[in-house]
Design an enzyme around this catalytic site. Structure first.
Site, PDB file in Angstrom:
ATOM      1  N   SER A 103     -41.395  39.030 -23.273  1.00 44.81           N
ATOM      2  CA  SER A 103     -42.413  40.040 -22.996  1.00 44.81           C
ATOM      3  C   SER A 103     -41.734  41.400 -22.937  1.00 44.81           C
ATOM      4  O   SER A 103     -40.511  41.489 -22.758  1.00 44.81           O
ATOM      5  CB  SER A 103     -43.095  39.748 -21.652  1.00 44.81           C
ATOM      6  OG  SER A 103     -43.989  40.787 -21.293  1.00 44.81           O
ATOM      7  N   TYR A 153     -42.657  37.346 -12.692  1.00 44.36           N
ATOM      8  CA  TYR A 153     -42.942  37.214 -14.118  1.00 44.36           C
ATOM      9  C   TYR A 153     -41.896  37.944 -14.958  1.00 44.36           C
ATOM     10  O   TYR A 153     -41.346  37.384 -15.915  1.00 44.36           O
ATOM     11  CB  TYR A 153     -44.332  37.771 -14.416  1.00 44.36           C
ATOM     12  CG  TYR A 153     -44.718  37.730 -15.880  1.00 44.36           C
ATOM     13  CD1 TYR A 153     -45.147  36.542 -16.470  1.00 44.36           C
ATOM     14  CD2 TYR A 153     -44.675  38.878 -16.670  1.00 44.36           C
ATOM     15  CE1 TYR A 153     -45.509  36.501 -17.806  1.00 44.36           C
ATOM     16  CE2 TYR A 153     -45.028  38.841 -18.009  1.00 44.36           C
ATOM     17  CZ  TYR A 153     -45.439  37.654 -18.574  1.00 44.36           C
ATOM     18  OH  TYR A 153     -45.789  37.622 -19.904  1.00 44.36           O
TER      19      TYR A 153
END
Length: 260
Positions: free
Chosen positions: A140, A155
């Site tokens: 990401s 995350y």
């Protein structure tokens, strides 16, 4: 991708589903792995309705026995594995670092980091048997270029770990003609938001907002789509990217350059 067998984890929705459909459209036979039976069977049906070949398995990639069983069944059916898109993951716990429960942190790391490790570890023997192969992992912009998302410590750490793991794997597996690359999407319309657990303490966090006049993605089209990420995955798993390995490919419309 004609003649190749590709495995896609997290194939039940979003980027995983889009990549599986695209790979099948380009001639690959696709092994679909997902936690949710209904979703993965829907993806299989979509591929078959379009004339492609797919096998669907319900498995948790952070549980090695389940994943290994799926791979064994795929090779029993098709005799080979040539490529892997290790995409499965969750948003996990979102909240202030000091308030994150230890078990919630562990859940995020287990699903995302251990899941990526398991996905790659147990597919390596199959790729070595073929004498070549390609792996793409979903990271990401969070944790690699962007560090301004409030409450995203778990995350972002997991996604940074996946990027580092992918680069280490690229170096280690290069002598075996196995390429490993990392896809780092920005804001993509998927179901991952539904896999998060936002803590009530978020309301007490001090937030300094960065706002672009028309959102955070500078390109006029705005947020990206799963299909756009799938195009990059197709490139990385195909022979068109034969000399690309150890790279992080950002698919974010330059969003990370603005909000990083």
């Amino acid at each position: 991708m004609n003649g190749k067998v590709a495995i896609v984890t997290g194939a039940g929705s979003g980027i995983g589903r889009a990549a599986a459909i695209r790979l099948a459209a380009e001639g690959a036979r696709v092994g679909l792995i997902n936690k949710t039976e209904k979703d993965v069977q829907e993806t299989r049906q979509m591929i078959e309705d379009a004339g492609g070949e797919a096998l669907a398995f319900t498995a948790d990639i952070s549980v090695p026995a389940e994943y290994k069983q799926a791979l064994e069944q795929i090779t029993r059916q098709w005799g080979q594995i040539d490529a892997l898109f290790a995409n499965a993951g969750i948003l996990g716990v979102v909240g202030p670092i000091e308030a994150i429960p230890d078990d919630e942190w562990d859940t995020t790391m287990t699903n995302n980091v251990k899941g990526a490790f398991t996905s790659v570890k147990y597919i390596i023997p199959y790729l070595k048997q073929q004498g070549k192969g390609s792996i793409a992992l979903t990271s990401s912009i969070s944790g690699t270029r962007v560090f301004s998302q409030q409450g995203f410590a778990a995350y972002s750490t997991s996604k940074a770990s996946i990027a580092a793991f992918g680069q280490m794997a690229a170096f280690e597996l290069a002598p075996y003609n196995i390429r490993v690359n990392i896809v780092a999407p920005g804001t993509i319309e998927t179901k991952i938001q539904g896999t998060g657990n936002q803590m009530p303490e978020m309301k007490d966090m001090k937030v300094k907002k960065v706002e672009y006049p028309d959102g955070t993605v500078p390109l006029p089209e705005g947020n990206g789509t799963s299909d756009q990420v799938a195009s990059v995955v197709l490139f990385l798993l195909s022979d068109d990217s034969a000399h690309v390995s150890g790279s992080i490919i950002y698919v974010d419309g330059s969003e990370s350059l603005f909000v990083g």
